[in-house]
Design a protein around this motif. Structure first.
Motif, PDB file in Angstrom:
ATOM      1  N   ARG A  20       0.860  -1.183   0.000  1.00 17.76           N
ATOM      2  CA  ARG A  20       0.000   0.000   0.000  1.00 17.76           C
ATOM      3  C   ARG A  20       0.893   1.228   0.000  1.00 17.76           C
ATOM      4  NH1 ARG A  20      -5.195  -1.133   3.650  1.00 17.76           N
ATOM      5  NH2 ARG A  20      -5.219   1.102   3.420  1.00 17.76           N
ATOM      6  N   LEU A  32      -5.611  -1.943  -3.667  1.00 16.76           N
ATOM      7  CA  LEU A  32      -6.195  -2.944  -2.788  1.00 16.76           C
ATOM      8  C   LEU A  32      -5.260  -3.239  -1.622  1.00 16.76           C
ATOM      9  CD1 LEU A  32      -7.355  -5.453  -5.565  1.00 16.76           C
ATOM     10  CD2 LEU A  32      -8.749  -3.743  -4.381  1.00 16.76           C
ATOM     11  N   PRO A  33      -5.721  -3.956  -0.602  1.00 15.28           N
ATOM     12  CA  PRO A  33      -4.817  -4.336   0.485  1.00 15.28           C
ATOM     13  C   PRO A  33      -3.601  -5.133  -0.003  1.00 15.28           C
ATOM     14  CG  PRO A  33      -7.078  -4.645   1.180  1.00 15.28           C
ATOM     15  CD  PRO A  33      -7.115  -4.300  -0.293  1.00 15.28           C
ATOM     16  N   SER A  34      -3.764  -5.910  -1.077  1.00 14.47           N
ATOM     17  CA  SER A  34      -2.657  -6.718  -1.603  1.00 14.47           C
ATOM     18  C   SER A  34      -1.658  -5.903  -2.409  1.00 14.47           C
ATOM     19  CB  SER A  34      -3.197  -7.839  -2.488  1.00 14.47           C
ATOM     20  OG  SER A  34      -3.835  -7.296  -3.635  1.00 14.47           O
ATOM     21  N   LYS A  47     -10.744  -8.554  -8.777  1.00 11.42           N
ATOM     22  CA  LYS A  47      -9.647  -8.561  -7.788  1.00 11.42           C
ATOM     23  C   LYS A  47     -10.114  -8.007  -6.443  1.00 11.42           C
ATOM     24  CE  LYS A  47      -5.810  -8.435 -10.959  1.00 11.42           C
ATOM     25  NZ  LYS A  47      -4.791  -7.658 -11.623  1.00 11.42           N
ATOM     26  N   LEU A  48     -10.950  -6.996  -6.475  1.00 14.15           N
ATOM     27  CA  LEU A  48     -11.503  -6.435  -5.242  1.00 14.15           C
ATOM     28  C   LEU A  48     -12.357  -7.473  -4.520  1.00 14.15           C
ATOM     29  CD1 LEU A  48     -12.280  -4.031  -3.321  1.00 14.15           C
ATOM     30  CD2 LEU A  48     -14.210  -3.676  -4.871  1.00 14.15           C
ATOM     31  N   ALA A 102     -12.148 -10.597  -4.573  1.00 10.58           N
ATOM     32  CA  ALA A 102     -11.291 -11.646  -4.011  1.00 10.58           C
ATOM     33  C   ALA A 102     -10.728 -11.234  -2.649  1.00 10.58           C
ATOM     34  CB  ALA A 102     -10.154 -11.977  -4.976  1.00 10.58           C
ATOM     35  N   GLU A 103     -10.701  -9.931  -2.367  1.00 15.56           N
ATOM     36  CA  GLU A 103     -10.178  -9.410  -1.103  1.00 15.56           C
ATOM     37  C   GLU A 103     -11.262  -8.704  -0.289  1.00 15.56           C
ATOM     38  OE1 GLU A 103      -6.435  -7.266  -1.360  1.00 15.56           O
ATOM     39  OE2 GLU A 103      -6.137  -8.066  -3.385  1.00 15.56           O
ATOM     40  N   ASP A 129     -13.077  -9.372   2.145  1.00 15.10           N
ATOM     41  CA  ASP A 129     -13.043  -9.480   3.605  1.00 15.10           C
ATOM     42  C   ASP A 129     -12.062  -8.500   4.251  1.00 15.10           C
ATOM     43  OD1 ASP A 129     -10.922 -10.952   2.433  1.00 15.10           O
ATOM     44  OD2 ASP A 129     -10.733 -12.216   4.212  1.00 15.10           O
ATOM     45  N   LYS A 130     -11.210  -7.859   3.442  1.00 12.14           N
ATOM     46  CA  LYS A 130     -10.223  -6.904   3.953  1.00 12.14           C
ATOM     47  C   LYS A 130     -10.573  -5.454   3.615  1.00 12.14           C
ATOM     48  CE  LYS A 130      -6.537 -10.262   3.326  1.00 12.14           C
ATOM     49  NZ  LYS A 130      -6.602 -11.082   2.135  1.00 12.14           N
ATOM     50  N   VAL A 131     -11.726  -5.259   2.966  1.00 16.77           N
ATOM     51  CA  VAL A 131     -12.109  -3.920   2.499  1.00 16.77           C
ATOM     52  C   VAL A 131     -13.487  -3.553   3.033  1.00 16.77           C
ATOM     53  CG1 VAL A 131     -12.607  -2.514   0.461  1.00 16.77           C
ATOM     54  CG2 VAL A 131     -10.748  -4.177   0.386  1.00 16.77           C
ATOM     55  N   ALA A 153     -10.086   0.742  -0.143  1.00 20.79           N
ATOM     56  CA  ALA A 153      -9.556   0.441  -1.459  1.00 20.79           C
ATOM     57  C   ALA A 153      -9.968   1.587  -2.379  1.00 20.79           C
ATOM     58  CB  ALA A 153     -10.108  -0.878  -1.981  1.00 20.79           C
TER      59      ALA A 153
END
Length: 129
Positions: free
Chosen positions: A15, A40-42, A62-63, A65-66, A68-70, A122
């Protein structure tokens, strides 16, 4: 045997605040990128939605897929604010993500603040010429 130039997917694995935007790209982490970004967090990914004026859920795979972190997604819609299509808003809501469309400049500034506060944010940033 030497191979030709290998073009890889644009990705910064971390990030970072967005330092500048405009003229067809963005600057971050002492690098520059031509085109749109998905932060994104990744990490920060090169992002080219099929139609920036008609975003759809598949542009955000892609968002999702993540998800749970956003908690919040800032969508920079270019120079002008454009509403998100209803189907995209529904898909984001189902994933538990609140989406806020705004101009890309406002999205960059807001993303940097949320990043500094270590928030679960994000950003999808459509390039501005």
């Amino acid at each position: 045997m030497a191979k030709g130039i290998v073009i890889r997917e644009a990705h910064f694995p971390g990030r970072a605040p967005i330092e500048a935007y405009g003229n067809g790209g963005f600057r971050f982490a002492d690098m520059s990128h031509r085109g749109s970004l998905l932060c994104l967090p990744s990490g920060i990914h090169g992002w080219e939605p099929a139609d920036p004026l008609a975003l759809k859920a598949s542009d955000f795979d892609k968002l999702f897929a993540e998800a749970d972190k956003v908690e919040i997604l800032l969508v920079g819609t270019g120079k002008d604010l454009r509403p998100l299509p209803a189907a995209l808003r529904a898909a984001l809501k189902e994933a538990g993500i609140s989406a806020d469309p705004m101009s890309t400049g406002a999205a960059v500034r807001t993303y940097n603040v949320l990043l500094a506060e270590n928030r679960a944010a994000a950003a999808a940033l459509i390039v501005v010429d």
